[in-house]
Design a protein around this motif. Structure first.
Motif, PDB file in Angstrom:
ATOM      1  N   HIS A  43      39.771   5.295  45.971  1.00 48.66           N
ATOM      2  CA  HIS A  43      40.792   5.633  46.846  1.00 48.66           C
ATOM      3  C   HIS A  43      40.336   6.632  48.235  1.00 48.66           C
ATOM      4  O   HIS A  43      41.163   6.993  48.791  1.00 48.66           O
ATOM      5  CB  HIS A  43      41.704   6.425  45.888  1.00 48.66           C
ATOM      6  N   HIS A  44      38.836   6.778  48.236  1.00 47.90           N
ATOM      7  CA  HIS A  44      38.483   7.528  49.276  1.00 47.90           C
ATOM      8  C   HIS A  44      37.704   6.373  50.392  1.00 47.90           C
ATOM      9  O   HIS A  44      36.893   6.728  51.492  1.00 47.90           O
ATOM     10  CB  HIS A  44      37.506   8.559  48.837  1.00 47.90           C
ATOM     11  N   ALA A  45      37.792   5.169  49.933  1.00 47.40           N
ATOM     12  CA  ALA A  45      36.919   4.167  50.688  1.00 47.40           C
ATOM     13  C   ALA A  45      37.715   3.455  51.882  1.00 47.40           C
ATOM     14  O   ALA A  45      37.037   2.664  52.414  1.00 47.40           O
ATOM     15  CB  ALA A  45      36.522   3.022  49.661  1.00 47.40           C
ATOM     16  N   VAL A  46      38.744   4.035  52.405  1.00 45.12           N
ATOM     17  CA  VAL A  46      39.801   3.222  53.398  1.00 45.12           C
ATOM     18  C   VAL A  46      39.022   3.796  54.557  1.00 45.12           C
ATOM     19  O   VAL A  46      38.795   4.797  54.991  1.00 45.12           O
ATOM     20  CB  VAL A  46      41.070   3.666  53.209  1.00 45.12           C
ATOM     21  N   PRO A  47      38.720   2.793  55.572  1.00 39.47           N
ATOM     22  CA  PRO A  47      38.357   2.998  56.888  1.00 39.47           C
ATOM     23  C   PRO A  47      38.994   4.058  57.604  1.00 39.47           C
ATOM     24  O   PRO A  47      40.296   4.147  57.639  1.00 39.47           O
ATOM     25  CB  PRO A  47      38.173   1.701  57.694  1.00 39.47           C
ATOM     26  N   GLY A  48      38.377   4.968  58.020  1.00 39.56           N
ATOM     27  CA  GLY A  48      39.302   6.193  58.812  1.00 39.56           C
ATOM     28  C   GLY A  48      39.009   7.518  57.890  1.00 39.56           C
ATOM     29  O   GLY A  48      39.524   8.648  58.622  1.00 39.56           O
ATOM     30  N   THR A  49      38.654   7.320  56.578  1.00 40.21           N
ATOM     31  CA  THR A  49      38.992   8.488  55.843  1.00 40.21           C
ATOM     32  C   THR A  49      38.085   9.376  56.181  1.00 40.21           C
ATOM     33  O   THR A  49      36.722   9.192  56.275  1.00 40.21           O
ATOM     34  CB  THR A  49      38.578   8.138  54.401  1.00 40.21           C
TER      35      THR A  49
END
Length: 381
Positions: A348-354
């Motif tokens: 859940h922290h792997a989204v680009p832009g995080t």
């Protein structure tokens, strides 16, 4: 340079490769890697990296294992150990695959070629002896695994590689095959350079167009001389190979991949095609296929704030908070002129832009999750 300085210390004696004297004569700085003395650089990692991006770099990758697997039922036998659809491989087609343990952990990543009457497989240098032992133990007795120990392996990489290969005048050994420079990405065929037999594959580990060429060891020095006589070609060391593969978002076994990782969290689900997903039948299939939609963690690219590189082992945190992952590769990107890294983080922290942080010697450095690759691939498809 990222993690290339790590040395395999489990092998007490350091081996030499067929081009050892050739490298030293050209001023290479030699280091121990995967049990061999290998060139880490010739004129400098930055210059060699940029030369490969712009022209054609010649890499000695003879430390890697070249295997010939043959026998009745070899296709099904290999599919029982890997998730690749080898039955669908056309003659001369190459496929990236993974050797898996019984739990679905990655023992190695490798390249499998349908060489018509056998499979030609290239495995990582640091794992080749374990791979050979694993294959011989788990393949049926009627399947033969032959280590091509008398062959060297060169990689010619960069946008001008094809025009160099065209000038070599290689002759196809199989009727109906195209010229070597006309191969498409992930195609392979046997050729002849004068009287010297070669296997040429349009593949590589830099994100650039290029070729990997298997050469009899007793002819590799003269073949390397012929390549480097061309104005587009310079010898390139392991340091630039590492920075190039990092920019290309390509994982390095023993760092980004290992028995503790599975194909889905490693972002290598493409190596399991539709048939194998439906049928399973490979080690750890039930666990791997169950996690395809929602792995607990994922391998991601990371842009690093500032000038300091973050290296393997640094912990990754939510800003001001708890650790949620670890860096597995990191270094300076000559192309982007900034530090970059790869690592594993909670899904859940792997989204680009995080926005995230890495802890380096007690200091927190800002990170941003980025889409891989950092530098677009330029394969000849």
């Amino acid at each position: 340079m990222s993690d290339i300085a790590d040395i395999d210390e489990e092998i007490p004696e350091v081996g030499t490769l067929p081009l050892d004297a050739w490298h030293r004569a050209r001023g290479a700085r030699m280091v121990e890697f995967a049990g061999y003395w290998m060139p880490v650089q010739f004129e400098g990692i930055m210059a060699e990296h940029n030369w490969t991006r712009e022209h054609a770099g010649l890499f000695d990758v003879s430390h890697m294992g070249q295997l010939d697997v043959s026998g009745d039922g070899a296709t099904a036998a290999l599919e029982a150990l890997m998730p690749g659809d080898f039955a669908a491989l056309k003659p001369g087609q190459v496929r990236y695959s993974l050797l898996l343990d019984q739990d679905g952990g990655i023992l190695d990543d490798l390249m499998v070629t349908n060489a018509v009457h056998h499979f030609y497989i290239v495995v990582n240098g640091a794992t080749k002896w374990d791979d050979i032992a694993h294959l011989r133990e788990h393949l049926p007795d009627e399947i033969t695994v032959n280590h091509l120990a008398d062959d060297a392996l060169l990689a010619l990489q960069g946008p001008e590689a094809a025009q160099v290969v065209e000038r070599l005048g290689l002759v196809p050994l199989n009727e109906g095959w195209s010229a070597a420079h006309e191969l498409k990405f992930m195609q392979s065929a046997p050729y002849r350079w004068g009287d010297v037999p070669l296997r040429v594959s349009r593949s590589g580990y830099t994100g650039e167009d290029g070729f990997e060429i298997s050469v009899p060891a007793d002819h590799v020095a003269s073949f390397a001389d012929a390549l480097c006589a061309e104005p587009e070609v310079r010898p390139i060391g392991l340091g630039a190979r590492d920075s190039l593969r990092l920019e290309a978002g390509l994982p390095l076994y023993g760092h980004d991949l290992g028995p503790e990782t599975d194909p889905i969290e490693a972002d290598l689900g493409f190596a399991i095609n539709k048939r194998r997903r439906a049928e399973g039948g490979f080690p750890g299939a039930e666990t791997i296929l169950a996690s395809m939609g929602a792995p607990a963690r994922k391998r991601v690219g990371l842009l690093v704030e500032g000038k300091m590189a973050v290296r393997e082992g640094a912990s990754i945190h939510v800003p001001g908070g708890e650790p949620i992952g670890q860096i597995t590769s990191g270094g300076f990107s000559p192309t982007l002129q900034r530090p970059i890294a790869m690592g594993y983080v909670d899904a859940h922290h792997a989204v680009p832009g995080t926005a995230l942080e890495a802890e380096v010697r007690g200091k927190l450095i800002g990170l941003t999750v980025a889409t891989l690759p950092f530098v677009p691939h330029r394969y000849h498809r």
